[in-house]
Design a protein around this motif. Structure first.
Motif, mmCIF file in Angstrom:
data_model
loop_
_atom_site.group_PDB
_atom_site.id
_atom_site.type_symbol
_atom_site.label_atom_id
_atom_site.label_comp_id
_atom_site.label_asym_id
_atom_site.label_seq_id
_atom_site.Cartn_x
_atom_site.Cartn_y
_atom_site.Cartn_z
ATOM 1 N N UNK A 27 0.865 -1.176 0.000
ATOM 2 C CA UNK A 27 0.000 0.000 0.000
ATOM 3 C C UNK A 27 0.902 1.226 0.000
ATOM 4 N N UNK A 28 0.728 2.078 -1.007
ATOM 5 C CA UNK A 28 1.545 3.287 -1.104
ATOM 6 C C UNK A 28 0.797 4.485 -0.517
ATOM 7 N N UNK A 29 1.556 5.437 -0.037
ATOM 8 C CA UNK A 29 0.989 6.602 0.634
ATOM 9 C C UNK A 29 -0.001 7.322 -0.268
ATOM 10 N N UNK A 30 -1.160 7.652 0.305
ATOM 11 C CA UNK A 30 -2.170 8.410 -0.406
ATOM 12 C C UNK A 30 -3.064 7.597 -1.325
ATOM 13 N N UNK A 31 -2.862 6.282 -1.356
ATOM 14 C CA UNK A 31 -3.626 5.450 -2.275
ATOM 15 C C UNK A 31 -4.736 4.677 -1.563
ATOM 16 N N UNK A 32 -5.712 4.246 -2.358
ATOM 17 C CA UNK A 32 -6.651 3.200 -1.948
ATOM 18 C C UNK A 32 -6.179 1.910 -2.602
ATOM 19 N N UNK A 33 -5.893 0.923 -1.790
ATOM 20 C CA UNK A 33 -5.582 -0.407 -2.288
ATOM 21 C C UNK A 33 -6.689 -1.335 -1.825
ATOM 22 N N UNK A 34 -7.230 -2.123 -2.743
ATOM 23 C CA UNK A 34 -8.327 -3.026 -2.423
ATOM 24 C C UNK A 34 -7.827 -4.468 -2.384
ATOM 25 N N UNK A 35 -8.381 -5.215 -1.448
ATOM 26 C CA UNK A 35 -8.156 -6.656 -1.351
ATOM 27 C C UNK A 35 -9.522 -7.304 -1.488
ATOM 28 N N UNK A 36 -9.753 -7.972 -2.612
ATOM 29 C CA UNK A 36 -11.077 -8.486 -2.924
ATOM 30 C C UNK A 36 -11.028 -10.001 -3.085
ATOM 31 N N UNK A 37 -12.218 -10.586 -3.039
ATOM 32 C CA UNK A 37 -12.323 -12.026 -3.192
ATOM 33 C C UNK A 37 -13.579 -12.532 -2.522
ATOM 34 N N UNK A 38 -13.797 -13.819 -2.646
ATOM 35 C CA UNK A 38 -15.005 -14.431 -2.108
ATOM 36 C C UNK A 38 -14.955 -14.511 -0.586
ATOM 37 N N UNK A 39 -16.104 -14.781 0.015
ATOM 38 C CA UNK A 39 -16.169 -15.012 1.453
ATOM 39 C C UNK A 39 -15.286 -16.199 1.816
ATOM 40 N N UNK A 40 -14.470 -16.027 2.868
ATOM 41 C CA UNK A 40 -13.587 -17.097 3.310
ATOM 42 C C UNK A 40 -12.242 -17.147 2.612
ATOM 43 N N UNK A 41 -11.951 -16.153 1.772
ATOM 44 C CA UNK A 41 -10.689 -16.157 1.033
ATOM 45 C C UNK A 41 -9.489 -15.788 1.894
ATOM 46 N N UNK A 42 -9.752 -15.142 3.056
ATOM 47 C CA UNK A 42 -8.662 -14.717 3.930
ATOM 48 C C UNK A 42 -8.489 -13.219 4.004
#
Length: 237
Positions: A27-42
């Motif tokens: 994650x870089x400063x000033x950014x939105x970073x998304x972590x996506x995936x199905x339920x139970x992915x971690x």
């Protein structure tokens, strides 16, 4: 440019079950970073590992170059990483104002706290109108606003958002994502975990797709929105 937050070969386990299996994420400063995936992915487990609420079983969590693995959760908050929990976790028997006050419990700069409170009220006018009412009487969307506002009162450098759209009506989902984007435009870095893949990728500059505890794709949010594998697996078209 070095990352503000870097996960390196991060493992997080519940007993003998490996929920997160050696992932790398930046994650870089000033950014939105998304972590996506199905339920139970971690996804949520990854945030809990960063926050220290579940201890990582291996790897590294670097925040501005400093290792976080050995730190207690409250020390991680003091460093500037604050999580908005899945399900909001507001304290329903306390007032809206008391919930917001708790967000600033690590701080002693009273004048700046007062300024930040007014900023939170400007973001969420309903909270100002309901400040003396019980938090438990708020709607689901209002409770999500309170949970975000409480986190902002800690003056984070990184905001960890865990499923902020969960259980909300479509119009409220749109409003929450608008607010997330607005907060980011003030310079706050955000790591967003979200099952609403389309909305998350629309606002994320960088995104990672997590499956069974492993990163399977990473790219800009815009590119992943048009990725055929992402479309087939998550976007339903």
């Amino acid at each position: 440019m070095s990352a503000l937050l870097a996960l390196k070969k991060l493992h997080v386990a519940y007993g003998h079950v490996q929920a997160v299996k050696g992932i790398d994420l930046e994650l870089h400063a000033g950014q939105i970073t998304a972590l996506v995936g199905a339920n139970g992915a971690g996804k949520s487990t990854t945030l809990l590992g960063i926050s220290g609420l579940v201890k990582a079983s291996g790897g590294s969590i670097l925040f501005d170059g400093d290792e976080l693995l050995s730190l207690a959760p409250h020390h991680i908050v003091q460093k500037g990483i604050v999580q908005v929990a899945e399900g909001r976790a507001i304290l329903g028997t306390l007032t809206v104002q008391e919930n917001l006050d708790l967000g600033a419990y690590t701080r002693s700069d009273k004048a700046q706290i007062a300024t930040d409170l007014e900023w939170v009220f400007s973001l969420f006018p309903v909270l100002k109108n309901r400040a003396n009412g019980l938090a438990g009487n708020l709607s689901g969307g209002e409770q999500q606003m309170l949970a975000i506002g409480r986190a902002l009162m800690a003056r984070p450098k990184i905001l960890l958002l865990d499923e902020p759209s969960m259980g909300l009506a479509p119009l409220m989902v749109q409003e929450i994502f608008r607010i997330i984007k607005h907060i980011n435009q003030t310079g706050l870095s955000i790591l967003l975990v979200e099952q609403n893949v389309k909305q998350a990728l629309k606002i994320a500059e960088r995104a990672y797709v997590l499956e069974n505890g492993e990163i399977v794709l990473q790219d800009s949010g815009a590119n992943l929105l048009n990725n055929s594998k992402v479309i087939a697996a998550y976007l339903g078209t």
